[in-house]
Design a protein around this motif. Structure first.
Motif, mmCIF file in Angstrom:
data_model
loop_
_atom_site.group_PDB
_atom_site.id
_atom_site.type_symbol
_atom_site.label_atom_id
_atom_site.label_comp_id
_atom_site.label_asym_id
_atom_site.label_seq_id
_atom_site.Cartn_x
_atom_site.Cartn_y
_atom_site.Cartn_z
ATOM 1 N N ASP A 126 0.833 -1.211 0.000
ATOM 2 C CA ASP A 126 0.000 0.000 0.000
ATOM 3 C C ASP A 126 0.863 1.255 0.000
ATOM 4 N N ARG A 127 1.856 1.281 0.877
ATOM 5 C CA ARG A 127 2.709 2.464 0.959
ATOM 6 C C ARG A 127 3.582 2.598 -0.289
ATOM 7 N N TYR A 128 3.965 1.472 -0.881
ATOM 8 C CA TYR A 128 4.737 1.536 -2.120
ATOM 9 C C TYR A 128 3.886 2.108 -3.251
ATOM 10 N N LEU A 129 2.627 1.679 -3.348
ATOM 11 C CA LEU A 129 1.723 2.268 -4.338
ATOM 12 C C LEU A 129 1.594 3.770 -4.110
ATOM 13 N N GLU A 130 1.458 4.174 -2.852
ATOM 14 C CA GLU A 130 1.339 5.603 -2.539
ATOM 15 C C GLU A 130 2.610 6.362 -2.899
ATOM 16 N N LEU A 131 3.764 5.728 -2.693
ATOM 17 C CA LEU A 131 5.025 6.353 -3.099
ATOM 18 C C LEU A 131 5.023 6.641 -4.596
ATOM 19 N N ALA A 191 -13.626 15.884 -20.168
ATOM 20 C CA ALA A 191 -12.272 16.004 -20.731
ATOM 21 C C ALA A 191 -11.220 15.796 -19.643
ATOM 22 N N HIS A 192 -11.318 14.644 -18.973
ATOM 23 C CA HIS A 192 -10.421 14.377 -17.855
ATOM 24 C C HIS A 192 -10.002 12.907 -17.876
ATOM 25 N N MET A 193 -8.855 12.641 -17.281
ATOM 26 C CA MET A 193 -8.388 11.266 -17.129
ATOM 27 C C MET A 193 -7.782 11.092 -15.741
ATOM 28 N N ALA A 194 -8.035 9.924 -15.152
ATOM 29 C CA ALA A 194 -7.472 9.573 -13.852
ATOM 30 C C ALA A 194 -7.114 8.088 -13.900
ATOM 31 N N VAL A 195 -6.713 7.558 -12.749
ATOM 32 C CA VAL A 195 -6.285 6.164 -12.656
ATOM 33 C C VAL A 195 -7.143 5.452 -11.625
ATOM 34 N N GLY A 196 -7.420 4.173 -11.884
ATOM 35 C CA GLY A 196 -8.100 3.335 -10.907
ATOM 36 C C GLY A 196 -7.234 2.142 -10.573
ATOM 37 N N VAL A 197 -7.216 1.756 -9.293
ATOM 38 C CA VAL A 197 -6.422 0.599 -8.871
ATOM 39 C C VAL A 197 -7.340 -0.374 -8.140
ATOM 40 N N GLN A 198 -7.166 -1.672 -8.402
ATOM 41 C CA GLN A 198 -7.963 -2.682 -7.717
ATOM 42 C C GLN A 198 -7.747 -2.548 -6.210
ATOM 43 N N SER A 199 -8.856 -2.602 -5.455
ATOM 44 C CA SER A 199 -8.765 -2.341 -4.022
ATOM 45 C C SER A 199 -9.796 -3.160 -3.271
ATOM 46 N N THR A 200 -9.593 -3.243 -1.961
ATOM 47 C CA THR A 200 -10.512 -3.984 -1.102
ATOM 48 C C THR A 200 -11.671 -3.122 -0.620
ATOM 49 N N GLY A 201 -11.678 -1.867 -0.987
ATOM 50 C CA GLY A 201 -12.751 -0.959 -0.579
ATOM 51 C C GLY A 201 -12.615 0.344 -1.341
ATOM 52 N N CYS A 202 -13.303 1.380 -0.866
ATOM 53 C CA CYS A 202 -13.330 2.718 -1.479
ATOM 54 C C CYS A 202 -13.434 2.644 -3.005
ATOM 55 N N SER A 218 -2.836 13.823 -3.797
ATOM 56 C CA SER A 218 -4.108 13.526 -3.147
ATOM 57 C C SER A 218 -4.125 12.062 -2.737
ATOM 58 N N TYR A 219 -5.095 11.714 -1.863
ATOM 59 C CA TYR A 219 -5.158 10.361 -1.321
ATOM 60 C C TYR A 219 -5.690 9.375 -2.364
ATOM 61 N N VAL A 220 -5.141 8.178 -2.339
ATOM 62 C CA VAL A 220 -5.726 7.083 -3.102
ATOM 63 C C VAL A 220 -7.126 6.822 -2.539
ATOM 64 N N GLY A 221 -8.116 6.732 -3.410
ATOM 65 C CA GLY A 221 -9.453 6.377 -2.957
ATOM 66 C C GLY A 221 -10.360 7.541 -2.640
ATOM 67 N N ILE A 222 -9.862 8.779 -2.736
ATOM 68 C CA ILE A 222 -10.718 9.951 -2.492
ATOM 69 C C ILE A 222 -10.759 10.784 -3.765
ATOM 70 N N PRO A 223 -11.839 10.670 -4.545
ATOM 71 C CA PRO A 223 -11.942 11.478 -5.769
ATOM 72 C C PRO A 223 -12.165 12.939 -5.429
ATOM 73 N N PRO A 224 -11.805 13.862 -6.318
ATOM 74 C CA PRO A 224 -11.989 15.287 -6.031
ATOM 75 C C PRO A 224 -13.457 15.681 -6.062
ATOM 76 N N TYR A 249 -4.890 -2.559 -3.499
ATOM 77 C CA TYR A 249 -4.725 -1.519 -2.479
ATOM 78 C C TYR A 249 -5.641 -1.873 -1.318
ATOM 79 N N THR A 250 -5.069 -2.007 -0.116
ATOM 80 C CA THR A 250 -5.845 -2.455 1.047
ATOM 81 C C THR A 250 -5.938 -1.397 2.143
ATOM 82 N N GLY A 251 -5.583 -0.165 1.824
ATOM 83 C CA GLY A 251 -5.588 0.882 2.848
ATOM 84 C C GLY A 251 -6.895 1.637 2.963
ATOM 85 N N CYS A 252 -7.979 1.090 2.418
ATOM 86 C CA CYS A 252 -9.217 1.867 2.337
ATOM 87 C C CYS A 252 -9.885 2.105 3.684
ATOM 88 N N ASP A 253 -9.683 1.214 4.673
ATOM 89 C CA ASP A 253 -10.243 1.482 5.999
ATOM 90 C C ASP A 253 -9.681 2.792 6.556
#
Length: 367
Positions: A126-131, A191-202, A218-224, A249-253
């Protein structure tokens, strides 16, 4: 993102008749590709410094000048020999930029530098993905309305700037090669693009993916709530799979706790603002009244009107106690408001530090 996310399409051949269509020989699609430019040079070599958790990290690699020059000079248009639906050609087009074979040494070098940080800091998945996400998010945002097509990821790195699709392609390419299940979110209406990652929540909308915004840290799992230009993401995105690795990604809690604290602190600060303003006016009026009362008592004492002076002293003391109580209550409310504002500002400005933000958020919600 301000520029329009559209490929330049060239329908090079499509024969139409009353009966069957005859497709000319050759591949149905010609995708953007890199032709390395031998003898190209790259000077100075870029370095990227970015915040992460409690400190800063710096990435330095030596991208191949021939590949970079080839990317700069590439034909970025999509050439079609037959008609395709948007759901067909859009994924083909964007994956061509992310998965161009000449980019693999660039990805390998960049990931080697990121893995060095991971190993030194003992980061879990999780922290590596955030890095990786914070590294890409920290690349300065810049858009050019005159440019329609996206950049190849090596260009975004070397140029040290990019817009939403440029940075999303780089992030998705890195995460896919580290074994995360990852996709691009293509919002045509906005006219926007973002990324999605497989996760256990959020999960974002009706997907199994956590949203990652790439235009700011910005945080993984919190859209603007809204993009920087005020646009709200109201449409469902076209999901373009890029990597199907097993990492999640398992940091959703913890993300959900941070999101609750962001919402709660903002709401509390907003609710307290008008009350604090009203109390400020009341306290100021009480102070002026008390000062006038004190001036009157001084005049009575100076003029020897001790009987009237002694009669009014208890009332003055009562008003003074009421004023002090009002000030004390105001200060307590002000401290609560400041705590909410400080917490909200901290969480907003420390999205590079999910573990630390979680501890602050949990303490605030518990208090």
């Amino acid at each position: 993102m301000e520029r329009k996310l559209l490929a330049t399409l060239i329908l090079v051949a499509m024969a139409l008749g009353a009966g069957c269509a005859d497709i000319l020989p050759g591949p149905p699609v010609a995708l953007p590709a890199i032709v390395p430019v031998e003898g190209a040079s790259l000077d100075p070599l870029p370095a990227h410094t970015f915040p992460f958790e409690g400190g800063e990290e710096t990435i330095r690699i030596d991208p191949d000048p021939a590949v970079y020059a080839g990317a700069k000079g590439a034909d970025r248009r999509l050439h079609l020999a037959r008609d395709l639906s948007r759901e067909e050609w859009i994924p083909l087009y964007y994956r061509a930029f992310e998965s161009e074979p000449h980019l693999e040494p660039f990805y390998a070098d960049l990931l080697a530098a990121l893995r060095d940080i991971r190993d030194r800091e003992g980061l879990d998945d999780d922290r590596y993905l955030e890095l990786i996400a914070v590294f890409v998010q920290s690349i300065p945002y810049r858009t050019d309305a005159s440019i329609v097509e996206p950049k190849f990821p090596i260009e975004t790195y070397v140029d040290g700037e990019g817009d939403c699709d440029d940075r999303s392609l780089l992030l998705a390419g890195l995460l896919a090669r580290e074994g995360y299940g990852v996709a691009l979110f293509y919002f045509e209406d906005e006219a926007h693009m973002a990324v999605g990652v497989q996760s256990t929540g959020c999960h974002y909308r009706n997907t199994s993916l956590a949203y990652i915004e790439t235009t700011n840290v910005s945080y993984v799992g919190i859209p603007p709530l809204a993009l920087s230009n005020g646009v709200v993401l109201a449409s469902d995105p076209l999901v373009i799979p890029v990597g199907d690795g097993p990492r999640l990604y398992t940091g959703c809690d913890q993300i959900e706790t941070i999101e609750r604290a962001l919402s709660s602190s903002l709401a509390r600060a907003g609710a307290l603002a008008p009350e604090l303003a009203a109390r400020t006016r009341d306290i100021e009026a009480e102070r002026e009244s008390l000062e006038a009362f004190g001036t009157r008592l001084k005049a009575l004492s100076r003029d020897g009107e001790f009987l009237e002076y002694n009669r009014l002293v208890p009332e003055y003391n009562r008003k003074a106690r009421e004023y002090n109580d009002a000030v004390q209550a105001y200060n307590a409310l002000l401290a609560e408001s400041r705590a909410a504002v400080d917490l909200h500002n901290h969480l907003v400005t420390h999205a590079c530090d999910r573990p630390g933000s979680y501890l602050r958020a949990r303490a605030y919600l518990a208090g």
